[in-house]
Design a protein around this motif. Structure first.
Motif: not given
Lengths: 103, 529
Positions: B394-401, B403-408, B440-443, B456-463
Motif C-alpha cells: 500500500l505504501g508503494r501505491s501511495v507513492t505511485g498515486l 506523485y503519479g496523479l499530477p503526472l497523469a 504507469g506510475a503505480l506500476l 525521483r523517476i516520477l518527479l523527473s517525468l513530471t518535470a
C-alpha cells in the motif's frame, strides 16, 4: 480585480505577514528546538508580548470584516495562512546532520 | 464487545487501516484536481485561445449577435436560451426546448451557436441534447476533464457526486476532530525540526501544513460536500419529504416564481437593453443570461452578474421581453432570506473566483497545502507500518498515486492537443493518456526496489512533461508566443510560464530526497519480499 481591492489587500497583508514573521522568530517552542549554537543569540518573547503581536497581526483582517470588505478579508486570510506556512519553512534550521531513527 | 482471536483482530485492523488509506487516496485525487480546477477558466483560455482575446465576452451589442444567431436556429428550439462565456472568450448561446429521453429523464435538446465576441460572427454550431452538445465541446474539453474528475471522479451520476460528497464530509470531520483533539499542535505552529530525526521532520511538516490550512480545509470541505450532496441527494430528498416527490415544485420554490404564461408572438427579447441595465446596477460583467419563452409576449430574462470588485456575491436581475427591469431576485426563492444569503456564499467560498487571479492564487496555494497534508499523512501512516508486507504494497501505491496523479493530469493534456491538431475522439484520448500516466506510475512504484527511485523517476517525468507542455500547446493550437503577444492572450503566457517554472521546481525537488521516503521499506526490501 480593481486596484482599490489590491491596495487594501496589500496594506492589510504586508504588516500582518511581517508581524507573523516576528512572532515566529521569537516563538519559544521553535527556539527551544533550535540547534545549540543558534539558540543563544535569540531570546523568546514573553506570552503577553506574543499575544499582543498576534492580535496586531489579526487587526487588518478584523478591520476588513468590520468594514464589510469580505473579498479583501478572505484574500488577506488566505495570504496570511500561506505566508505563515512559508515563514515556518524559512525559519526552520537546515537539515544538516538529520538522523534516520524510527519515529 | 465482540471478542475475536488475535489473528482475526489483526486482519480486521488491517482492513480498517487499508480502507482508510484508500479513502485518503481518493480524497487526495479530489483535492489535487480541485487545485487545478481553481484555474479552470484560464486553462480553457490557454488550451483553446481565439486569435485575439476580447476585453470581455460581453461587449456592447453582443445581445444583437445572439438575436441574429437565433434566426439561424429552428424555431422549435426557441423555447429557452442560455448564453455564457466559454474558452478563449467565446460566447455560447444554447437555444433549446425541454424534452425527455426514452427513460423519461428530463433533458434539453437544441442548437448551440458559438459567437466570436469581437467579430460577432458564428464560429461554431452544434446540435443535439445538452449532454451530446457538452461532449462535442472541444475548446472546453480539457478544462471539463479536470473539473469532472474533481466533481465526480468521472463516475456516473449520482454515484460520483455521492462519493465526492462523502469524501468532503470525511475531510470536514478530520478538520473538526483534528482541531478538538490536537489543540496542543497550535503551540507547534512555528516548529519545524528539520535538523532532527527525518521522520520527525516529515511529521512536523505535515502538522504545520495541516494547522495553517485548517480554516480553509473546513471551508472547502463544507462547501464541496454541499455542492456534491445538493443535487445528488439534497433536492431529491427534499422533494420526497416536503413536496410528495414533486421535484419540479421544489425547483419552483427554490428558484422562484415561474414565468407567466402568454404565448402571444412577440419580437425577440431586448437582450442588449437588459444587459446594459444589469451592468450599471451591478458594476460588473454578466456571468450568464437565461431567456425563457423566446419570441413570446411573456418572455422573461434572468441576468446573473459576476461579483463586483470587493464583493463576494453574484446578483440576479429579472427583465421583461422589452428589456425593462422588473426586480432583483435572490439566488434562492423570490424574496431575500438568510438561507439565500448563505447559499450565495457557497460558490465564491468554494471556487475562490470572486476577485480574479489574486483570490484564485490564494485558493490554489491553500488547496496545494491541503494536498500536501493528505499526501504526507498517507506517507507517514504507511511508513510507520513498514514491517508488515501488506502495508508495504500500500505504501508503494501511495507513492505511485501521490506523485503519479499530477503526472497523469498533465498526460491528459498530452492526449488533448494532438486531437485539436489532427482530430479524433478527444474524450477517449484524454482518458487513455490519463490512465496510462496513472497506471504507469503505480506500476513503476510497485516494480522498483526503492521508493526513493520511484519518486525521483516520477518527479523527473513530471518535470519533463511540464516543460514540454507549452511546446505541445504551441503545436496543437498553432498559437506561438509572438501570436499570443499580438493577440493579448495573457492566459497563454501565464500558464506556459507557470508550467515551465513548475517543471523546474520538480527538477529541483528531484535533487532533494524526501525524508519519509528514506524510511520506506522498499528502500531495503525487494518487491518479492
Amino acid at each position: 480585480m480593481s486596484l482599490s481591492l489590491l491596495l487594501l489587500v496589500v496594506l492589510g497583508a504586508v504588516p500582518s505577514l511581517v508581524l507573523l514573521l516576528m512572532l515566529g522568530s521569537r516563538d519559544p517552542k521553535r527556539l527551544r528546538n533550535l540547534p545549540r549554537n543558534a539558540r543563544e543569540s535569540v531570546t523568546p518573547w514573553p506570552p503577553a508580548r506574543r499575544r499582543l503581536i498576534g492580535a496586531l497581526a489579526a487587526l487588518p483582517g478584523l478591520l476588513m470584516m468590520l468594514n464589510g470588505e469580505w473579498a479583501a478579508f478572505l484574500i488577506w486570510l488566505g495570504l496570511c495562512l500561506c505566508g505563515g506556512w512559508l515563514w515556518v519553512h524559512r525559519l526552520a534550521p537546515p537539515a544538516i546532520g538529520a538522523t534516520m531513527s524510527r519515529d | 464487545m465482540i471478542r475475536l482471536p488475535q489473528r482475526e483482530t489483526r486482519t480486521l485492523l488491517a482492513v480498517h487501516g487499508w480502507s482508510a488509506v484508500l479513502l485518503g487516496l481518493l480524497l487526495y485525487a479530489v483535492i489535487v484536481t480541485g487545485v487545478a480546477s481553481v484555474f479552470t477558466d484560464e486553462i480553457a483560455d490557454w488550451s483553446s485561445p481565439l486569435p485575439s482575446q476580447a476585453d470581455t465576452a460581453w461587449p456592447q451589442g453582443i445581445g444583437s449577435a445572439i438575436q441574429h444567431a437565433a434566426q439561424t436556429v429552428d424555431p422549435q428550439f426557441h423555447e429557452d436560451m442560455i448564453a455564457f462565456r466559454q474558452a478563449g472568450g467565446r460566447m455560447q448561446a444554447f437555444f433549446h426546448k425541454h424534452d425527455t429521453d426514452p427513460a423519461g429523464k428530463p433533458i434539453e435538446r437544441g442548437v448551440v451557436t458559438v459567437i466570436d465576441p469581437q467579430s460577432r460572427q458564428i464560429i461554431e454550431r452544434r446540435e443535439g441534447t445538452d449532454e451530446e452538445i457538452g461532449e462535442m465541446n472541444l475548446p472546453n474539453a480539457l478544462a471539463h476533464f479536470i473539473v469532472d474528475l474533481h466533481v465526480r471522479l468521472h463516475l456516473p451520476n449520482p454515484w460520483g457526486l455521492l462519493l465526492t460528497g462523502i469524501l468532503g464530509l470525511a475531510m470536514m470531520l478530520a478538520a473538526v476532530t483534528g482541531f478538538v483533539i490536537h489543540r496542543h499542535l497550535f503551540k507547534e505552529l512555528f516548529t519545524l525540526r528539520r535538523h532532527k530525526d527525518r521522520m520527525l521532520s516529515t511529521r512536523d511538516a505535515h502538522v504545520i501544513a495541516g494547522t495553517w490550512n485548517l480554516p480553509f480545509a473546513f471551508i472547502l470541505a463544507f462547501t464541496g460536500s454541499f455542492f456534491s450532496f445538493a443535487s445528488s441527494f439534497g433536492i431529491p430528498a427534499m422533494a420526497m419529504a416536503a413536496f410528495g416527490g414533486d421535484r419540479d415544485k421544489v425547483i419552483e420554490v427554490l428558484i422562484g416564481n415561474p414565468a407567466a404564461n402568454d404565448p402571444t408572438p412577440a419580437p425577440p427579447p431586448a437582450l442588449d437593453r437588459a444587459l446594459d441595465d444589469a451592468r450599471q446596477r451591478a458594476g460588473s460583467d454578466p456571468w450568464y443570461i437565461l431567456s425563457e419563452h423566446w419570441g413570446r409576449a411573456d418572455a422573461l430574462q434572468t441576468v446573473v452578474m459576476l461579483p463586483a470588485s470587493g464583493t463576494l456575491r453574484n446578483r440576479t436581475f429579472l427583465y421583461d421581453a422589452a428589456g425593462r427591469f422588473m426586480q432583483e431576485k435572490p439566488l434562492l426563492g423570490s424574496v431575500p432570506s438568510s438561507g439565500a444569503a448563505v447559499y450565495s456564499l457557497m460558490g465564491p467560498l468554494h471556487f475562490g473566483n470572486f476577485a480574479g487571479v489574486l483570490s484564485k492564487a490564494a485558493w490554489f496555494a491553500l488547496g496545494f497545502a491541503g494536498a500536501y497534508v493528505t499526501f504526507t499523512g498517507l506517507l507517514l501512516w504507511t511508513t510507520r507500518r513498514e514491517d508488515q508486507p501488506a502495508w508495504r504494497y500500500l505504501g508503494r501505491s501511495v507513492t505511485g498515486l501521490g506523485y503519479g496523479l499530477p503526472l497523469a493530469l498533465i498526460m491528459a493534456a498530452y492526449g488533448y492537443f494532438p486531437v485539436v491538431r489532427l482530430g479524433g475522439d478527444v474524450h477517449v484520448m484524454m482518458m487513455t493518456a490519463f490512465l496510462a500516466g496513472l497506471l504507469g506510475a503505480l506500476l513503476l512504484a510497485n516494480l522498483l526496489r526503492q521508493l526513493a527511485d520511484s519518486r525521483r523517476i516520477l518527479l523527473s517525468l513530471t518535470a519533463l512533461a511540464l516543460i514540454g507542455l507549452p511546446w505541445l500547446r504551441w503545436i496543437g493550437t498553432g498559437v506561438s508566443w509572438i501570436d499570443a503577444a499580438h493577440g493579448g492572450l495573457n492566459a497563454v503566457f501565464a500558464i506556459d510560464l507557470g508550467l515551465s517554472i513548475a517543471g523546474l521546481l520538480c527538477l529541483r525537488a528531484v535533487r532533494r530526497p524526501s525524508p519519509a521516503m528514506k524510511r520506506l521499506p522498499s528502500a531495503q526490501a525487494s518487491p518479492a519480499t
